[in-house]
Design an enzyme around this catalytic site. Structure first.
Site, PDB file in Angstrom:
ATOM      1  N   ARG A   1       0.959  -1.254   0.039  1.00 56.08           N
ATOM      2  CA  ARG A   1       0.078  -0.123   0.132  1.00 56.08           C
ATOM      3  C   ARG A   1       0.728   1.136   0.019  1.00 56.08           C
ATOM      4  NH1 ARG A   1      -2.957  -3.470   3.442  1.00 56.08           N
ATOM      5  NH2 ARG A   1      -4.855  -4.201   2.483  1.00 56.08           N
TER       6      ARG A   1
ATOM      7  N   GLU B   1       4.908  19.108 -24.670  1.00 56.59           N
ATOM      8  CA  GLU B   1       4.448  19.137 -23.437  1.00 56.59           C
ATOM      9  C   GLU B   1       5.205  20.608 -22.887  1.00 56.59           C
ATOM     10  OE1 GLU B   1       1.878  18.124 -22.063  1.00 56.59           O
ATOM     11  OE2 GLU B   1       1.586  16.224 -22.532  1.00 56.59           O
TER      12      GLU B   1
ATOM     13  N   LYS C   1       3.967  22.858 -14.082  1.00 53.74           N
ATOM     14  CA  LYS C   1       3.300  21.680 -13.632  1.00 53.74           C
ATOM     15  C   LYS C   1       2.983  21.682 -12.213  1.00 53.74           C
ATOM     16  CE  LYS C   1       2.335  16.818 -13.983  1.00 53.74           C
ATOM     17  NZ  LYS C   1       2.557  15.781 -14.635  1.00 53.74           N
TER      18      LYS C   1
ATOM     19  N   ARG D   1      -5.639  21.456 -12.152  1.00 58.53           N
ATOM     20  CA  ARG D   1      -4.862  20.464 -12.566  1.00 58.53           C
ATOM     21  C   ARG D   1      -5.239  20.223 -14.096  1.00 58.53           C
ATOM     22  NH1 ARG D   1      -1.701  15.360 -10.148  1.00 58.53           N
ATOM     23  NH2 ARG D   1      -0.621  14.948 -12.016  1.00 58.53           N
TER      24      ARG D   1
ATOM     25  N   HIS E   1      -5.515  12.942 -26.989  1.00 57.34           N
ATOM     26  CA  HIS E   1      -5.625  11.396 -26.792  1.00 57.34           C
ATOM     27  C   HIS E   1      -6.751  10.634 -27.801  1.00 57.34           C
ATOM     28  CE1 HIS E   1      -3.945  11.501 -22.762  1.00 57.34           C
ATOM     29  NE2 HIS E   1      -4.841  12.306 -22.266  1.00 57.34           N
TER      30      HIS E   1
HETATM   31  N1  NAD Z   1       2.365  10.305 -15.150  1.00 55.97           N
HETATM   32  C1  NAD Z   1       2.175  11.678 -15.783  1.00 55.97           C
HETATM   33  O1  NAD Z   1       1.513  12.767 -15.131  1.00 55.97           O
HETATM   34  C2  NAD Z   1       2.362  11.395 -16.998  1.00 55.97           C
HETATM   35  C3  NAD Z   1       2.461  12.899 -17.842  1.00 55.97           C
HETATM   36  C4  NAD Z   1       2.912  12.787 -19.214  1.00 55.97           C
HETATM   37  C5  NAD Z   1       2.899  11.425 -19.943  1.00 55.97           C
HETATM   38  N2  NAD Z   1       2.864  10.478 -19.123  1.00 55.97           N
HETATM   39  C6  NAD Z   1       3.294   8.887 -19.553  1.00 55.97           C
HETATM   40  O2  NAD Z   1       4.713   9.079 -20.216  1.00 55.97           O
HETATM   41  C7  NAD Z   1       4.640   8.207 -21.179  1.00 55.97           C
HETATM   42  C8  NAD Z   1       5.488   8.897 -22.237  1.00 55.97           C
HETATM   43  O3  NAD Z   1       6.570   9.316 -21.809  1.00 55.97           O
HETATM   44  P1  NAD Z   1       7.996   9.252 -23.013  1.00 55.97           P
HETATM   45  O4  NAD Z   1       7.793  10.057 -24.022  1.00 55.97           O
HETATM   46  O5  NAD Z   1       8.989   9.315 -22.133  1.00 55.97           O
HETATM   47  O6  NAD Z   1       7.722   7.778 -23.566  1.00 55.97           O
HETATM   48  P2  NAD Z   1       8.706   6.307 -23.075  1.00 55.97           P
HETATM   49  O7  NAD Z   1       8.862   6.070 -21.886  1.00 55.97           O
HETATM   50  O8  NAD Z   1       7.963   5.424 -24.022  1.00 55.97           O
HETATM   51  O9  NAD Z   1       9.943   6.745 -23.845  1.00 55.97           O
HETATM   52  C9  NAD Z   1       9.955   7.058 -25.250  1.00 55.97           C
HETATM   53  C10 NAD Z   1      11.207   6.177 -25.696  1.00 55.97           C
HETATM   54  O10 NAD Z   1      12.464   6.807 -25.414  1.00 55.97           O
HETATM   55  C11 NAD Z   1      13.377   5.876 -24.793  1.00 55.97           C
HETATM   56  N3  NAD Z   1      14.138   6.676 -23.917  1.00 55.97           N
HETATM   57  C12 NAD Z   1      13.668   7.426 -22.974  1.00 55.97           C
HETATM   58  N4  NAD Z   1      14.931   8.029 -22.312  1.00 55.97           N
HETATM   59  C13 NAD Z   1      15.751   7.697 -23.036  1.00 55.97           C
HETATM   60  C14 NAD Z   1      17.223   8.037 -23.021  1.00 55.97           C
HETATM   61  N5  NAD Z   1      17.821   8.939 -22.415  1.00 55.97           N
HETATM   62  N6  NAD Z   1      18.232   7.294 -23.786  1.00 55.97           N
HETATM   63  C15 NAD Z   1      17.724   6.546 -24.827  1.00 55.97           C
HETATM   64  N7  NAD Z   1      16.289   6.390 -25.152  1.00 55.97           N
HETATM   65  C16 NAD Z   1      15.483   6.785 -24.051  1.00 55.97           C
HETATM   66  C17 NAD Z   1      12.546   4.838 -24.331  1.00 55.97           C
HETATM   67  O11 NAD Z   1      13.277   3.515 -23.810  1.00 55.97           O
HETATM   68  C18 NAD Z   1      11.474   4.717 -25.343  1.00 55.97           C
HETATM   69  O12 NAD Z   1      11.541   3.998 -26.234  1.00 55.97           O
HETATM   70  C19 NAD Z   1       3.334   7.657 -21.728  1.00 55.97           C
HETATM   71  O13 NAD Z   1       3.026   6.426 -21.383  1.00 55.97           O
HETATM   72  C20 NAD Z   1       2.416   8.725 -21.182  1.00 55.97           C
HETATM   73  O14 NAD Z   1       1.236   8.283 -20.675  1.00 55.97           O
HETATM   74  C21 NAD Z   1       2.751  10.543 -17.833  1.00 55.97           C
HETATM   75  O1  S3P Z   2       0.014  15.630 -14.571  1.00 61.00           O
HETATM   76  C1  S3P Z   2      -1.091  15.707 -15.112  1.00 61.00           C
HETATM   77  O2  S3P Z   2      -2.218  16.245 -14.828  1.00 61.00           O
HETATM   78  C2  S3P Z   2      -0.856  15.342 -16.643  1.00 61.00           C
HETATM   79  C3  S3P Z   2      -1.198  13.938 -16.965  1.00 61.00           C
HETATM   80  C4  S3P Z   2      -0.930  13.767 -18.340  1.00 61.00           C
HETATM   81  O3  S3P Z   2      -2.382  13.621 -19.006  1.00 61.00           O
HETATM   82  P1  S3P Z   2      -3.587  12.604 -18.656  1.00 61.00           P
HETATM   83  O4  S3P Z   2      -4.046  12.719 -17.267  1.00 61.00           O
HETATM   84  O5  S3P Z   2      -4.512  13.029 -19.462  1.00 61.00           O
HETATM   85  O6  S3P Z   2      -3.040  11.465 -19.189  1.00 61.00           O
HETATM   86  C5  S3P Z   2      -0.184  14.505 -19.128  1.00 61.00           C
HETATM   87  O7  S3P Z   2      -0.308  14.178 -20.579  1.00 61.00           O
HETATM   88  C6  S3P Z   2      -0.515  15.995 -18.948  1.00 61.00           C
HETATM   89  O8  S3P Z   2       0.554  16.683 -19.444  1.00 61.00           O
HETATM   90  C7  S3P Z   2      -0.718  16.362 -17.470  1.00 61.00           C
END
Ligand code: NAD
Ligand code: S3P
Ligand code: ADP
Length: 556
Positions: free
Chosen positions: A308, A372, A423, A437, A448
């Site tokens: 948890r 972003e 952010k 947010r 999306h």
């Molecule tokens: N939690 C949140 O608030 C939030 C916000 C935005 C996006 N996201 C999520 O994040 C993901 C997108 O993140 P992303 O764009 O980093 O994608 P990703 O994690 O798929 O990385 C993109 C590609 O780049 C590679 N990579 C990453 N860093 C690298 C490095 N330093 N050197 C070489 N290769 C590298 C990865 O292995 C992958 O192949 C999505 O799943 C999205 O839903 C989450």
């Molecule tokens: O931290 C947040 O609120 C965000 C989460 C993600 O969107 P979703 O929640 O729609 O995946 C991200 O792509 C957006 O830039 C900001």
């Protein structure tokens, strides 16, 4: 940041205006706070102040004499007044006496200093080195008698407080003063965004070359085991993190997950839960996620659910992960029904955005992360857009191999810090996305839909770029902005190498997906739009023809 050449400083302690130190150094006697502080200030062209010297100037006698004449409590009162004043009115590098951080009022003042982005640096020398140095020249009233025994006793008393108060550590074991000062400068050049707010345990986002070195400090002395979750694409960086952890004495479980979205699944999470159970992972142990946003999302989800909730630290390695995914506490996995449908709001103990990891980031992945960054400029910081325009060509031609030390490095660091601040401002006010947010979702409703209808072949940042053009046109059609706003956005996005159009045959497909967006309420569509650059607002239930016309607008 290029190191300043030598400049003289006629510095005065300005007691009438707020200007905070570039860094405050704490640590044991003999750690080198004065020597390294002075050296690094000199190299940066900043003023240096040693609290003990300021105090002696104020009391017109040596500290040992003051101790003898008035006692330690009286000294601590003078020290408290001077330190608290300098924390608000001295803009150089400020070294505290060894005992200063033990005074509650000074602890409070240091916490406030950190909340304003300040750096409290715990300077750690090897104990034998520090004791030898502390004994040079005598005159340390706290070391009377068996100096080394006193030093060790004080270290046991003070180290936990130093560790808790510092937001960065610099270890100088067997380093020369110049090398130690260079490490200090790296830390001073790091950018720190402090994240706080309701439902959030305060944490820092540290941005800079070498930030990974702070990993043991951010984890603290609690965990015995650390599960290091990463993908093979960042092997060079996860190897570095593993070495840092093992050198700091942690037992590291190395967990490689499938790359990108293939790693954000319940099957992957379940495999890790099994591994943690078999290894006897306890609630006091910790998770470290190092990789892109998909990896940090998965790592955060495992941390949120194992027993948890266990501590976790995100070490983002893609631009998008640094500016968005790693901060804010959204963790999660994808399911066959859709993306991010399962997860938890669970904030990290810290985020270390080490710019060295960008050296291996492919150009197309860097560019999609700019999506972003552009979004954050439009909803909350117009200066981001100015920086992007001024450096569009260099950014579009990003090359990881030549990034470090290039003119682009400070530009990218500034963009990352500014985007994280936007952010953090939204997350601090509304962790669970009940209101403010939502504005972080600018461009995401249509974005999306693109990701879903393209079966996630489109990268997130690219989809958001087209989604922002859609939102901009929709806001023009509904009277929020003019044609110039839309044209300027398209020009900026295209100058950065981001897409502004998308080819899809059916508006009905798109409409159906948008109605399932988390911002929709019942059958009512809700969009985030920008009514002036730097300010977002909501557009609820827009006219159906505008919703469709904006779709036609982004068709290529
Ligand atoms: N939690 C949140 O608030 C939030 C916000 C935005 C996006 N996201 C999520 O994040 C993901 C997108 O993140 P992303 O764009 O980093 O994608 P990703 O994690 O798929 O990385 C993109 C590609 O780049 C590679 N990579 C990453 N860093 C690298 C490095 N330093 N050197 C070489 N290769 C590298 C990865 O292995 C992958 O192949 C999505 O799943 C999205 O839903 C989450
Ligand atoms: O931290 C947040 O609120 C965000 C989460 C993600 O969107 P979703 O929640 O729609 O995946 C991200 O792509 C957006 O830039 C900001
Ligand atoms: N990294 C270092 N290498 C060699 N000598 C050092 C180093 N750091 C400090 N010193 C020396 O050790 C002594 C104590 O350093 P000082 O900066 O006064 O410690 P503090 O202010 O932390 O008590 C000084 O003589 C200083 O020149």
């Amino acid at each position: 940041m290029a190191r300043n050449t030598r400049r003289t400083h006629n510095h005065r302690h300005h007691s009438h205006r707020i200007e905070r130190p570039a860094a405050v150094i704490i640590g044991m006697m003999g750690a080198g706070k004065t020597r390294i502080g002075k050296e690094s200030a000199h190299m940066l062209g900043l003023p240096f102040a040693d609290a003990d010297h300021v105090i002696e100037h104020r009391i017109h006698m040596s500290i040992p004499d003051y101790f003898a004449e008035h006692g330690e409590p009286a000294f601590r009162e003078v020290e408290r007044d001077i330190v608290c004043s300098y924390l608000k009115h001295f803009r150089g590098i400020f070294a505290l006496g060894g005992g200063a951080p033990m005074t509650p009022a000074i602890q409070d003042a240091l916490k406030e200093y950190k909340q304003h982005g300040g750096k409290v640096v715990y300077l750690m020398a090897h104990p034998e080195e520090a004791m030898e140095r502390a004994n040079r020249g005598g005159g340390r009233p706290m070391l009377h008698g068996d100096a080394n025994a006193r030093w060790r006793k004080l270290f046991v008393e003070r180290d936990p407080t130093y560790t808790k108060l510092a937001n960065v550590i610099v270890r100088t074991h067997s380093m020369s003063p110049i090398r130690a000062a260079e490490r200090m400068i790296d830390v001073i050049n790091e950018r720190i965004v402090h994240v706080t707010g309701e439902g959030i345990e305060d944490y820092d986002v540290q941005i800079g070359e070498g930030a990974l070195a702070q990993l043991p400090h951010v984890l603290g002395s609690g965990p015995v085991r650390v599960a290091l979750i990463h993908t093979t694409s960042v092997r060079r960086h996860s190897d570095h993190a593993r070495t840092l952890l093992r050198q700091a004495g942690y037992d590291v479980l190395d967990i490689v997950i499938p790359d990108a979205e293939m790693g954000k699944t319940i099957e992957v999470a379940n495999g890790i839960w099994e591994r943690l159970g078999n290894e006897g992972f306890t609630r006091s142990d910790a998770i470290v996620g190092i990789g892109g946003g998909a990896c940090t999302d998965l790592a955060g989800f495992v941390a949120a659910t194992w027993m948890r909730g266990v501590h976790y630290v995100n070490c983002p390695t893609s631009l998008l992960a640094m500016v968005d995914a790693s901060t804010g506490g959204k963790t999660g996995i994808n399911t066959p029904q859709g993306k991010n449908l399962v997860g938890s709001f669970y904030t990290p103990a810290g985020v270390l955005a080490d710019l060295q990891t960008l050296t291996t980031l492919p150009n197309d992945i860097f560019i999609e992360g700019l999506g972003e960054v552009v979004k954050s400029g439009y909803i909350g910081d117009p200066e981001i857009l100015n920086i992007l325009r001024d450096h569009a060509e260099e950014l579009r031609n990003f090359d990881g191999a030549s990034f470090l030390g290039s003119d682009l490095e400070p530009v990218v660091a500034e963009l990352i810090e500014r985007t994280v601040r936007v952010k953090a401002r939204h997350v601090s006010a509304d962790l669970r996305e009940a209101g403010l947010r939502e504005f972080l979702n600018y461009g995401h409703t249509f974005g999306h839909a693109i990701e879903q209808l393209e079966h996630f072949r489109w990268r997130h940042g690219n989809a958001v770029a087209v989604g922002m053009v859609y939102a901009a046109e929709l806001s023009r059609l509904t009277g929020f902005v003019d044609t110039a706003f839309v044209d300027d956005m398209i020009e900026l996005l295209e100058s950065l190498g981001l897409p502004t159009t998308w080819h899809h045959r059916s508006f009905d497909d798109v409409l159906a997906v948008m109605h399932r967006d988390k911002k929709a309420r019942g059958n009512t569509l809700r969009f985030v739009v920008v009514d002036e650059i730097g300010h977002a607002t909501r557009l609820v239930d827009p006219p159906a023809d505008a919703v469709e016309d904006a779709f036609r607008f982004v068709q290529d």
